[in-house]
Write a protein that holds these residues in place. Sequence first.
Motif, PDB file in Angstrom:
ATOM      1  N   LEU A 190      -1.983  -4.862  -3.799  1.00 31.99           N
ATOM      2  CA  LEU A 190      -2.051  -5.053  -2.352  1.00 31.99           C
ATOM      3  C   LEU A 190      -1.833  -6.515  -1.977  1.00 31.99           C
ATOM      4  O   LEU A 190      -1.245  -6.824  -0.938  1.00 31.99           O
ATOM      5  CB  LEU A 190      -3.404  -4.569  -1.821  1.00 31.99           C
ATOM      6  CG  LEU A 190      -3.669  -3.067  -1.969  1.00 31.99           C
ATOM      7  CD1 LEU A 190      -5.128  -2.756  -1.692  1.00 31.99           C
ATOM      8  CD2 LEU A 190      -2.761  -2.268  -1.030  1.00 31.99           C
TER       9      LEU A 190
ATOM     10  N   ALA B 166      -6.535  -0.282   3.584  1.00 32.97           N
ATOM     11  CA  ALA B 166      -5.829   0.445   2.528  1.00 32.97           C
ATOM     12  C   ALA B 166      -6.210   1.924   2.545  1.00 32.97           C
ATOM     13  O   ALA B 166      -5.345   2.803   2.413  1.00 32.97           O
ATOM     14  CB  ALA B 166      -6.126  -0.174   1.168  1.00 32.97           C
TER      15      ALA B 166
ATOM     16  N   ALA C 167       0.832  -1.206   0.000  1.00 32.72           N
ATOM     17  CA  ALA C 167       0.000   0.000   0.000  1.00 32.72           C
ATOM     18  C   ALA C 167       0.862   1.249   0.000  1.00 32.72           C
ATOM     19  O   ALA C 167       0.592   2.216  -0.736  1.00 32.72           O
ATOM     20  CB  ALA C 167      -0.931  -0.011   1.211  1.00 32.72           C
TER      21      ALA C 167
END
Length: 402
Positions: free
Chosen positions: A273, A63, A35
């Motif tokens: 991610l 996130a 992230a």
Amino acid sequence: MATDSTDLRGRLDRATAHLDPPYAVVDLAAFDANAAALADRAAGKPVRVASKSVRCRELISRALAEPGWHGVMAFTLPEALWLVRGGVTDDALVAYPTADRAALAELAGDPALAAAVTLMVDGTDQLDLVDAVCAPGRRAELRVCLDLDASWRPLGGKVHVGVRRSPVHSARAAGALAATIAARPGFRLVGLMAYEAQIAGLGDAPPGRALLGAAIRLAQRGSYRELLARRGAAVAAVREHAELEFVNGGGTGSVAATSADPAVTEVTAGSGLYGPTLFDAYRAWRPTPSAYFACAVVRRPAPGYATVLGGGWIASGPAERSRLPRPVLPAGLELVGTEGAGEVQTPLTGRAAGALRVGDRVWFRHAKAGELAEHVNELHLVAGDAVVATVPTYRGEGRAFL
């Protein structure tokens, strides 16, 4: 965060010793590092979470809590409504046009939802459908985003490089549609999106295929130069008719390149991610794998082979080897070519197969990101060598949006 495969396997095994496979985990240290890296690559432009690539509300929120991240790109309207009502975001862009009449009625009937959700359109027929569900005078004004096709069409359009999305390809067509939207009551054009799938979603270094990689890189350079000019012209044409709040582009594989386009105000990322195997074929940046799933060895059919229960979690896209899950821990395992990854059993071979015993775990990585979450009800979040939380996936919350 351990990078050595033996250390990683030991850490994941210890963290999940109390669990019975199959199950999926997300390594939080890798997730958070990805992230931060994606936000850094965006060079100050906001990164919108592609929820399709995560499919877990807890991790979408995680996130969004990171610096540089803002908003969600949802893959269906019902999902966007659910995320907004659940407090995950107040800014949901639906990435694809919708024909869901019930969801449109819900959106049109709630001013708070209408202020938080943006619909994707690429033609007047989608506007007509909305009006048929709820006439302009009887609903809240709806936010819409124009989808500009980002494919490359060299040689006078005789060659098509990219995916087939919007019919709106030229700046002139974008301006004409923008004028039409601006003239229609009940709609407000607030954004433009151009997703360059041939750059963001296509690895430029396919393993063992050097010539193909060189050809992909050549095409990507040509496509990028063409899109840079065309997207800028399209944005200018659309702004003659609407005050755009955002211009969205890119994906995990093109965050840095897309952010460098002065016409773009925000980028989208999601797969980075989790770091699925398809992104191992990128040269510019490769995420650290954070998502894994485990299967148990249940038989030894022959010397040099071990068979796990399940494992056939195949990714969408062209039916080829790149869409198969990959056994990664212990290192030195491979699928059997004649069987691949099976729904109920997956035989494995390779130098590590002979040492596996019944009850051992084999750790796999999925080829794509969020599709992993369609196979499990929950994700076990690992920090160090412990599971620190267990959170539901969309499936675990009873939500199947596609």
